[in-house]
Design a protein around this motif. Sequence first.
Motif, PDB file in Angstrom:
ATOM      1  N   SER A   1       0.803  -1.219   0.000  1.00  0.00           N
ATOM      2  CA  SER A   1       0.000   0.000   0.000  1.00  0.00           C
ATOM      3  C   SER A   1       0.837   1.271   0.000  1.00  0.00           C
ATOM      4  CB  SER A   1      -0.960   0.011   1.183  1.00  0.00           C
ATOM      5  OG  SER A   1      -0.257  -0.148   2.396  1.00  0.00           O
ATOM      6  N   GLU A   2       2.015   1.237   0.609  1.00  0.00           N
ATOM      7  CA  GLU A   2       2.818   2.445   0.698  1.00  0.00           C
ATOM      8  C   GLU A   2       4.270   2.078   0.975  1.00  0.00           C
ATOM      9  OE1 GLU A   2       2.986   6.557   3.368  1.00  0.00           O
ATOM     10  OE2 GLU A   2       1.747   4.896   4.043  1.00  0.00           O
ATOM     11  N   VAL A   3       5.171   2.904   0.473  1.00  0.00           N
ATOM     12  CA  VAL A   3       6.594   2.780   0.811  1.00  0.00           C
ATOM     13  C   VAL A   3       7.054   4.154   1.281  1.00  0.00           C
ATOM     14  CG1 VAL A   3       8.921   2.339  -0.048  1.00  0.00           C
ATOM     15  CG2 VAL A   3       7.034   0.910  -0.812  1.00  0.00           C
ATOM     16  N   ARG A   4       7.582   4.186   2.487  1.00  0.00           N
ATOM     17  CA  ARG A   4       8.107   5.438   3.041  1.00  0.00           C
ATOM     18  C   ARG A   4       9.624   5.376   3.007  1.00  0.00           C
ATOM     19  NH1 ARG A   4       4.240   5.838   8.323  1.00  0.00           N
ATOM     20  NH2 ARG A   4       2.289   6.114   7.173  1.00  0.00           N
ATOM     21  N   MET A   5      10.203   6.416   2.449  1.00  0.00           N
ATOM     22  CA  MET A   5      11.654   6.493   2.319  1.00  0.00           C
ATOM     23  C   MET A   5      12.235   7.315   3.459  1.00  0.00           C
ATOM     24  SD  MET A   5      12.172   4.728  -0.396  1.00  0.00           S
ATOM     25  CE  MET A   5      13.925   5.021  -0.535  1.00  0.00           C
ATOM     26  N   SER A   6      13.440   6.945   3.891  1.00  0.00           N
ATOM     27  CA  SER A   6      14.161   7.754   4.862  1.00  0.00           C
ATOM     28  C   SER A   6      14.643   9.017   4.143  1.00  0.00           C
ATOM     29  CB  SER A   6      15.331   6.979   5.445  1.00  0.00           C
ATOM     30  OG  SER A   6      16.273   6.686   4.438  1.00  0.00           O
ATOM     31  N   PRO A   7      14.959  10.079   4.893  1.00  0.00           N
ATOM     32  CA  PRO A   7      15.398  11.322   4.237  1.00  0.00           C
ATOM     33  C   PRO A   7      16.621  11.158   3.335  1.00  0.00           C
ATOM     34  CG  PRO A   7      14.830  11.755   6.513  1.00  0.00           C
ATOM     35  CD  PRO A   7      14.771  10.261   6.325  1.00  0.00           C
ATOM     36  N   ASP A   8      17.525  10.222   3.671  1.00  0.00           N
ATOM     37  CA  ASP A   8      18.700  10.012   2.828  1.00  0.00           C
ATOM     38  C   ASP A   8      18.448   8.980   1.720  1.00  0.00           C
ATOM     39  OD1 ASP A   8      18.598   7.693   4.297  1.00  0.00           O
ATOM     40  OD2 ASP A   8      20.613   7.877   5.141  1.00  0.00           O
ATOM     41  N   LEU A   9      17.235   8.479   1.616  1.00  0.00           N
ATOM     42  CA  LEU A   9      16.792   7.513   0.589  1.00  0.00           C
ATOM     43  C   LEU A   9      17.527   6.183   0.667  1.00  0.00           C
ATOM     44  CD1 LEU A   9      16.464   9.880  -2.500  1.00  0.00           C
ATOM     45  CD2 LEU A   9      14.705   9.273  -0.844  1.00  0.00           C
ATOM     46  N   LYS A  10      18.086   5.843   1.820  1.00  0.00           N
ATOM     47  CA  LYS A  10      18.819   4.580   1.960  1.00  0.00           C
ATOM     48  C   LYS A  10      17.985   3.476   2.596  1.00  0.00           C
ATOM     49  CE  LYS A  10      23.448   6.486   1.966  1.00  0.00           C
ATOM     50  NZ  LYS A  10      24.735   6.539   2.651  1.00  0.00           N
ATOM     51  N   ILE A  11      16.837   3.828   3.182  1.00  0.00           N
ATOM     52  CA  ILE A  11      15.962   2.834   3.808  1.00  0.00           C
ATOM     53  C   ILE A  11      14.551   3.025   3.270  1.00  0.00           C
ATOM     54  CG2 ILE A  11      14.974   1.969   5.963  1.00  0.00           C
ATOM     55  CD1 ILE A  11      17.488   2.983   7.374  1.00  0.00           C
ATOM     56  N   ALA A  12      13.975   1.938   2.784  1.00  0.00           N
ATOM     57  CA  ALA A  12      12.601   1.947   2.286  1.00  0.00           C
ATOM     58  C   ALA A  12      11.773   1.042   3.190  1.00  0.00           C
ATOM     59  CB  ALA A  12      12.550   1.440   0.852  1.00  0.00           C
ATOM     60  N   THR A  13      10.764   1.612   3.844  1.00  0.00           N
ATOM     61  CA  THR A  13       9.870   0.836   4.688  1.00  0.00           C
ATOM     62  C   THR A  13       8.585   0.611   3.917  1.00  0.00           C
ATOM     63  OG1 THR A  13      10.821   1.877   6.654  1.00  0.00           O
ATOM     64  CG2 THR A  13       8.739   0.710   6.934  1.00  0.00           C
ATOM     65  N   ALA A  14       8.330  -0.646   3.565  1.00  0.00           N
ATOM     66  CA  ALA A  14       7.158  -0.997   2.764  1.00  0.00           C
ATOM     67  C   ALA A  14       6.049  -1.494   3.685  1.00  0.00           C
ATOM     68  CB  ALA A  14       7.515  -2.076   1.748  1.00  0.00           C
ATOM     69  N   TYR A  15       4.882  -0.868   3.580  1.00  0.00           N
ATOM     70  CA  TYR A  15       3.722  -1.277   4.360  1.00  0.00           C
ATOM     71  C   TYR A  15       2.867  -2.185   3.478  1.00  0.00           C
ATOM     72  CZ  TYR A  15       5.206   2.055   7.800  1.00  0.00           C
ATOM     73  OH  TYR A  15       5.947   2.712   8.752  1.00  0.00           O
ATOM     74  N   VAL A  16       2.720  -3.434   3.917  1.00  0.00           N
ATOM     75  CA  VAL A  16       2.059  -4.446   3.105  1.00  0.00           C
ATOM     76  C   VAL A  16       0.882  -5.059   3.858  1.00  0.00           C
ATOM     77  CG1 VAL A  16       4.167  -5.005   1.837  1.00  0.00           C
ATOM     78  CG2 VAL A  16       3.603  -6.279   3.876  1.00  0.00           C
ATOM     79  N   THR A  17      -0.068  -5.583   3.074  1.00  0.00           N
ATOM     80  CA  THR A  17      -1.211  -6.295   3.616  1.00  0.00           C
ATOM     81  C   THR A  17      -1.331  -7.627   2.900  1.00  0.00           C
ATOM     82  OG1 THR A  17      -2.364  -4.211   4.014  1.00  0.00           O
ATOM     83  CG2 THR A  17      -3.698  -6.195   4.026  1.00  0.00           C
ATOM     84  N   PRO A  18      -1.110  -8.742   3.607  1.00  0.00           N
ATOM     85  CA  PRO A  18      -1.347 -10.048   2.999  1.00  0.00           C
ATOM     86  C   PRO A  18      -2.856 -10.298   2.905  1.00  0.00           C
ATOM     87  CG  PRO A  18       0.092 -10.201   4.934  1.00  0.00           C
ATOM     88  CD  PRO A  18      -0.510  -8.836   4.924  1.00  0.00           C
ATOM     89  N   LEU A  19      -3.340 -10.598   1.724  1.00  0.00           N
ATOM     90  CA  LEU A  19      -4.773 -10.775   1.511  1.00  0.00           C
ATOM     91  C   LEU A  19      -5.159 -12.238   1.686  1.00  0.00           C
ATOM     92  CD1 LEU A  19      -5.128  -8.491  -1.620  1.00  0.00           C
ATOM     93  CD2 LEU A  19      -5.486  -7.893   0.771  1.00  0.00           C
ATOM     94  N   GLY A  20      -6.236 -12.464   2.424  1.00  0.00           N
ATOM     95  CA  GLY A  20      -6.751 -13.805   2.614  1.00  0.00           C
ATOM     96  C   GLY A  20      -5.959 -14.643   3.603  1.00  0.00           C
ATOM     97  N   VAL A  21      -5.143 -13.998   4.424  1.00  0.00           N
ATOM     98  CA  VAL A  21      -4.323 -14.725   5.395  1.00  0.00           C
ATOM     99  C   VAL A  21      -4.597 -14.149   6.776  1.00  0.00           C
ATOM    100  CG1 VAL A  21      -1.957 -15.257   6.096  1.00  0.00           C
ATOM    101  CG2 VAL A  21      -2.523 -15.130   3.687  1.00  0.00           C
ATOM    102  N   GLN A  22      -4.820 -15.021   7.748  1.00  0.00           N
ATOM    103  CA  GLN A  22      -5.065 -14.560   9.109  1.00  0.00           C
ATOM    104  C   GLN A  22      -3.770 -14.170   9.819  1.00  0.00           C
ATOM    105  OE1 GLN A  22      -7.981 -13.930  10.481  1.00  0.00           O
ATOM    106  NE2 GLN A  22      -8.994 -14.558   8.593  1.00  0.00           N
ATOM    107  N   ASP A  23      -2.703 -14.928   9.576  1.00  0.00           N
ATOM    108  CA  ASP A  23      -1.435 -14.711  10.266  1.00  0.00           C
ATOM    109  C   ASP A  23      -0.551 -13.778   9.448  1.00  0.00           C
ATOM    110  OD1 ASP A  23       0.687 -14.836  11.996  1.00  0.00           O
ATOM    111  OD2 ASP A  23       1.318 -16.843  11.385  1.00  0.00           O
ATOM    112  N   HIS A  24      -0.721 -12.474   9.640  1.00  0.00           N
ATOM    113  CA  HIS A  24       0.072 -11.494   8.895  1.00  0.00           C
ATOM    114  C   HIS A  24       1.536 -11.550   9.304  1.00  0.00           C
ATOM    115  CE1 HIS A  24      -3.387  -8.614   7.571  1.00  0.00           C
ATOM    116  NE2 HIS A  24      -3.730  -9.881   7.456  1.00  0.00           N
ATOM    117  N   LYS A  25       1.805 -11.870  10.563  1.00  0.00           N
ATOM    118  CA  LYS A  25       3.183 -11.862  11.062  1.00  0.00           C
ATOM    119  C   LYS A  25       4.061 -12.851  10.300  1.00  0.00           C
ATOM    120  CE  LYS A  25       5.886 -12.220  15.350  1.00  0.00           C
ATOM    121  NZ  LYS A  25       7.078 -12.071  14.597  1.00  0.00           N
TER     122      LYS A  25
END
Length: 136
Positions: A46-70
């Motif tokens: 759904s979204e990727v947030r970049m660190s200010p120096d663009l060296k780290i990308a944090t991707a926010y994801v949603t597994p569909l149809g799965v109860q155990d997201h972890k």
Amino acid sequence: MTKATSSAPSQRMLRVGEQVRAAITQVLQRGEVRDDLLEKTVVSVSEVRMSPDLKIATAYVTPLGVQDHKAVIDALNRNAKFIRGRIGGQLRQMKYMPEVRFRDDTSFDNYQKIDQLLRSPEVSRDLGTSASEDEE
């Protein structure tokens, strides 16, 4: 003159985040990651947030149809280096290839809680609308 500081992401961070999101989505859609759990799970980035120096990308994801997201998030983080290597071809213009981290996207749960609150009888009463008007 002092530089204005802001916690909001810059235009460049937003643009690069969108490029990284598209690249990760393509890698996952093509099934390039050889992991039993990921091969049988549809993952929405759904979204990727970049660190200010663009060296780290944090991707926010949603597994569909799965109860155990972890379990799915753990599988993605185990394969993060492989995914980083696969997205490199699509992000050649970048000086550094960002380290990719995956997190569970809980924004849909938050939206659902807010929607339930707004539809509650107490809020409807305070707003002066009845529940029957909302359903029409």
